[in-house]
Structure formats: structure tokens, C-alpha cells
Motif scaffolding. Structure first.
Motif, PDB file in Angstrom:
ATOM      1  N   UNK A 113       6.703  -1.781 -24.564  1.00  0.00           N
ATOM      2  CA  UNK A 113       6.291  -2.687 -25.636  1.00  0.00           C
ATOM      3  C   UNK A 113       7.246  -3.873 -25.746  1.00  0.00           C
ATOM      4  N   UNK A 114       8.515  -3.599 -25.618  1.00  0.00           N
ATOM      5  CA  UNK A 114       9.491  -4.690 -25.672  1.00  0.00           C
ATOM      6  C   UNK A 114       9.294  -5.644 -24.502  1.00  0.00           C
ATOM      7  N   UNK A 115       9.076  -5.098 -23.317  1.00  0.00           N
ATOM      8  CA  UNK A 115       8.853  -5.951 -22.149  1.00  0.00           C
ATOM      9  C   UNK A 115       7.569  -6.769 -22.295  1.00  0.00           C
ATOM     10  N   UNK A 116       6.522  -6.162 -22.887  1.00  0.00           N
ATOM     11  CA  UNK A 116       5.270  -6.894 -23.086  1.00  0.00           C
ATOM     12  C   UNK A 116       5.442  -8.020 -24.089  1.00  0.00           C
ATOM     13  N   UNK A 126      10.502 -13.160 -31.306  1.00  0.00           N
ATOM     14  CA  UNK A 126      10.555 -12.186 -32.392  1.00  0.00           C
ATOM     15  C   UNK A 126      11.315 -10.924 -31.989  1.00  0.00           C
ATOM     16  N   UNK A 127      11.254 -10.577 -30.721  1.00  0.00           N
ATOM     17  CA  UNK A 127      11.864  -9.336 -30.250  1.00  0.00           C
ATOM     18  C   UNK A 127      13.236  -9.527 -29.641  1.00  0.00           C
ATOM     19  N   UNK A 128      13.602 -10.768 -29.298  1.00  0.00           N
ATOM     20  CA  UNK A 128      14.856 -11.007 -28.599  1.00  0.00           C
ATOM     21  C   UNK A 128      15.600 -12.167 -29.251  1.00  0.00           C
ATOM     22  N   UNK A 253      -1.952   1.278 -20.658  1.00  0.00           N
ATOM     23  CA  UNK A 253      -2.382  -0.063 -21.066  1.00  0.00           C
ATOM     24  C   UNK A 253      -1.248  -1.062 -20.970  1.00  0.00           C
ATOM     25  N   UNK A 254      -0.051  -0.644 -21.354  1.00  0.00           N
ATOM     26  CA  UNK A 254       1.103  -1.550 -21.317  1.00  0.00           C
ATOM     27  C   UNK A 254       1.534  -1.865 -19.897  1.00  0.00           C
ATOM     28  N   UNK A 255       1.130  -1.054 -18.955  1.00  0.00           N
ATOM     29  CA  UNK A 255       1.468  -1.345 -17.559  1.00  0.00           C
ATOM     30  C   UNK A 255       0.724  -2.569 -17.035  1.00  0.00           C
ATOM     31  N   UNK A 256      -0.345  -2.968 -17.725  1.00  0.00           N
ATOM     32  CA  UNK A 256      -1.090  -4.171 -17.356  1.00  0.00           C
ATOM     33  C   UNK A 256      -0.330  -5.402 -17.861  1.00  0.00           C
ATOM     34  N   UNK A 257       0.052  -6.326 -16.990  1.00  0.00           N
ATOM     35  CA  UNK A 257       0.831  -7.504 -17.431  1.00  0.00           C
ATOM     36  C   UNK A 257       0.079  -8.379 -18.423  1.00  0.00           C
ATOM     37  N   UNK A 262      -0.215  -3.870 -29.634  1.00  0.00           N
ATOM     38  CA  UNK A 262      -0.312  -3.851 -31.094  1.00  0.00           C
ATOM     39  C   UNK A 262       0.886  -3.075 -31.617  1.00  0.00           C
ATOM     40  N   UNK A 263       1.695  -3.696 -32.433  1.00  0.00           N
ATOM     41  CA  UNK A 263       2.961  -3.085 -32.870  1.00  0.00           C
ATOM     42  C   UNK A 263       2.780  -2.096 -34.015  1.00  0.00           C
ATOM     43  N   UNK A 264       1.541  -1.869 -34.476  1.00  0.00           N
ATOM     44  CA  UNK A 264       1.335  -0.948 -35.583  1.00  0.00           C
ATOM     45  C   UNK A 264       1.551   0.498 -35.128  1.00  0.00           C
ATOM     46  N   UNK A 265       1.853   1.370 -36.098  1.00  0.00           N
ATOM     47  CA  UNK A 265       2.094   2.792 -35.832  1.00  0.00           C
ATOM     48  C   UNK A 265       1.056   3.631 -36.560  1.00  0.00           C
ATOM     49  N   UNK A 266      -0.178   3.136 -36.602  1.00  0.00           N
ATOM     50  CA  UNK A 266      -1.224   3.821 -37.363  1.00  0.00           C
ATOM     51  C   UNK A 266      -1.484   5.217 -36.836  1.00  0.00           C
TER      52      UNK A 266
END
Length: 330
Positions: A113-116, A126-128, A253-257, A262-266
Motif C-alpha cells: 500500500x505504501x509503495x502504491x 501524503x505518505x512520504x 490487487x496491489x501487485x498491479x502497478x 483504498x486506505x479504509x479498514x472497513x
């Protein structure tokens, strides 16, 4: 103190209070001896009055129960715990393996998620901190750039606040989840201690004619309560397995560049709520494994509480749960 240490304290408490059952043996032996006297006298009188031969085998029952009372911690509790403890150890090992896999997948997902987010120019700052400083250096001091800089600071602060609230809520649910497990384990330990200490009395009462069912009820209740912990571990293992499947889908899904996460934790929050409610159905499930009475009011009350809680959270989580099922079926 961690929750795992609290569970270990409960197990140590049970082991330390187990020898107290020997103190009840003195009272139980007197009660059982009096019951055996009346029991043998009644059986002999019935045989003599009917002019029938005396059946010696049923008369051995009080003496067998007396031996169990004299050596109750060793013969009765030692045998039961020796037979049931492998079940507890087996289910606990299953839980540990599932939790280990879940932690590995969660770390892998967080990294992806961070890499994406870093791949996406709109969310990288926002992340870095490095990306944020780099984007500030690219801007000048024109009114438009100053407005952009102000917006960046506001967005970054809103992202931090949103993340903090989400993480705090997750931690709150995790505490409730662990507390529910601790409540079940505490009540289980209390029931086992009471059944163990007063077990000799139950055996002594069963010597009396007409109270033979007391012995069967004691065994079924003890085994049923003892199985609360294995069922609890299996329930936690099931939740961990479902979360592992969802995390694996997210990792794919995250392996797809080109995928934007979605950053939610629902999903995680949903299963925490399900786990909190589900823990209080464990006494009912163990009642399906071995039929036992005596804790009916307790089971009925916690089931009513679970049902009310489920109605409250069901309206808000039904749609998301359906989405989870669709993701798992893909």
C-alpha cells in the motif's frame, strides 16, 4: 500486561486452586458413606422382601464412587484433563499458525500500500515526507503556488487526522475483541474451579438413591465448560483465515502497478465486530457438542445480548459484508 499473559494467569489460577478439591473430600466421604449405607441397606431389603437373590454388582457402585472421592484430584480431574488437554493444545496450535500467517500478510499488504501510494503523484506526498518536501521545492512563491502549498498542508493534516482516527478505532475494537475473549476465559475458569472444588460433593450426592443423574450432569457440565477454550480458538482461527483470504486478494490487487489502493479498514473493522459478537455464542456451540444443563440462564442472557448487539450493528454493516462475500467468491 498483555492479554496472552492474562490468559496464562487464569490457567495458573486453575492449577493452583485444583488441590482445594482434596479439602472437600473429607466432607464428601462422610456424606457418601452415609449414602452408601442407606443404598446397600435398601437394595438388600428389596431383595430379601422379594425372596430374590442379592445382586452384588450394583452394590459395588457406592464403593467405586468412594474411591473416586478419596483420590478425586488424581483419578477424576487428572483423567479428564489428561484426555481433554490435547484438544486444547491442538486447537491452540491451529490458531497460532493462522495468526502467524495473518501477521505476515498484513505486513506485506502495508508495504504494498505504501509503495502504491508513492507511485501515485497525487498521494505520494501524503505518505512520504521526502515526497512532500520535494513537491514543496518544485513550487514557487506566487499566489497560486502559495495557495497550492496551503492546500497541501491542509490535505496532509486531514490525512493524518483521518489515519489517526481510523487507527484509534481499530485499536479500540481490538481491545474489545481481546476483552470478549478474556471474559469467556475468565468465566470458563471460574466454572471449572467451582466444578473441581465441589466435585467430590457431587459424587457423594450421586451415591444416594434417586440422585444418580448428578454424576452424569457433573461430567457433562465439566466437559462442556472445558471445551469453551478449544471452540474459542477455532472461532478465532476461522476469523484469521477469512482475513488472510481477504488480505491475499488485496495483495494480488496491489501487485498491479495501475491499481490505486483504498486506505479504509472497513473489512477489518467488520470482522472485529463479528468476532466480538461471536465470542458470546461459544457456550451455545459447546452445548451442541455435549449436552449439558445448569448454565442455561447464563447462555440465554449472553445470547440475548449478542442478538441485540447484532441488530444494532447489522444495519450498518450488512452492505459491506455482502461486498466481502463477493470479493471472496471472485
Amino acid at each position: 500486561m498483555e492479554f496472552s499473559n492474562l490468559h496464562q494467569v487464569l490457567r495458573s489460577l486453575y492449577d493452583e486452586m485444583l488441590p482445594l478439591s482434596a479439602d472437600m473430600a473429607a466432607v464428601a466421604k462422610g456424606l457418601a458413606g452415609l449414602g452408601a449405607l442407606f443404598y446397600v441397606a435398601l437394595k438388600v431389603w428389596q431383595a430379601l422382601s422379594s425372596a430374590e437373590p442379592i445382586d452384588v454388582f450394583p452394590l459395588l457402585r457406592p464403593f467405586a464412587l468412594g474411591l473416586c472421592i478419596m483420590f478425586f484430584p488424581t483419578i477424576v480431574l487428572g483423567t479428564l484433563n489428561g484426555v481433554l488437554s490435547p484438544i486444547v493444545q491442538g486447537t491452540h496450535s491451529i490458531l497460532e499458525n493462522q495468526v502467524l500467517d495473518l501477521n505476515v500478510l498484513q505486513q506485506q499488504k502495508d508495504q504494498l500500500e505504501r509503495e502504491a501510494m508513492l507511485r501515485n503523484p497525487e498521494t505520494a506526498y501524503l505518505a512520504s515526507d521526502e515526497e512532500f518536501d520535494k513537491k514543496l521545492d518544485e513550487l514557487g512563491w506566487t499566489p497560486t503556488d502559495l495557495a497550492t502549498i496551503s492546500g497541501m498542508y491542509i490535505e496532509r493534516e486531514m490525512y493524518s487526522i483521518k489515519k489517526m482516527i481510523r487507527d484509534s478505532f481499530r485499536e479500540f475494537l481490538e481491545v474489545l475483541f481481546q476483552a470478549a475473549a478474556l471474559v469467556i476465559d475468565t468465566i470458563r475458569t471460574f466454572f471449572l474451579i467451582v466444578l473441581s472444588i465441589l466435585g467430590p460433593i457431587a459424587f457423594a450426592i450421586s451415591v444416594w438413591d434417586g440422585f444418580q443423574s448428578t454424576l452424569t450432569q457433573w461430567f457433562t457440565r465439566y466437559i462442556s465448560v472445558y471445551l469453551w477454550l478449544p471452540v474459542s480458538d477455532l472461532f478465532s482461527s476461522m476469523l484469521s483465515k477469512i482475513q488472510s483470504l481477504i488480505l491475499q486478494k488485496d495483495i494480488d490487487s496491489l501487485s498491479d502497478p495501475n491499481f490505486i489502493p483504498d486506505s479504509s479498514s472497513t473489512v477489518y473493522i467488520i470482522f472485529m465486530i463479528i468476532g466480538i459478537i461471536g465470542y458470546f455464542t461459544i457456550p451455545t456451540v459447546t452445548g451442541w457438542i455435549i449436552q449439558a444443563g445448569g448454565a442455561g440462564n447464563f447462555v440465554r442472557n449472553i445470547n440475548q445480548t449478542s442478538a441485540k448487539t447484532g441488530n444494532i450493528v447489522g444495519a450498518g454493516t450488512g452492505a459491506v459484508t455482502g461486498n466481502i462475500g463477493g470479493r471472496l467468491m471472485k
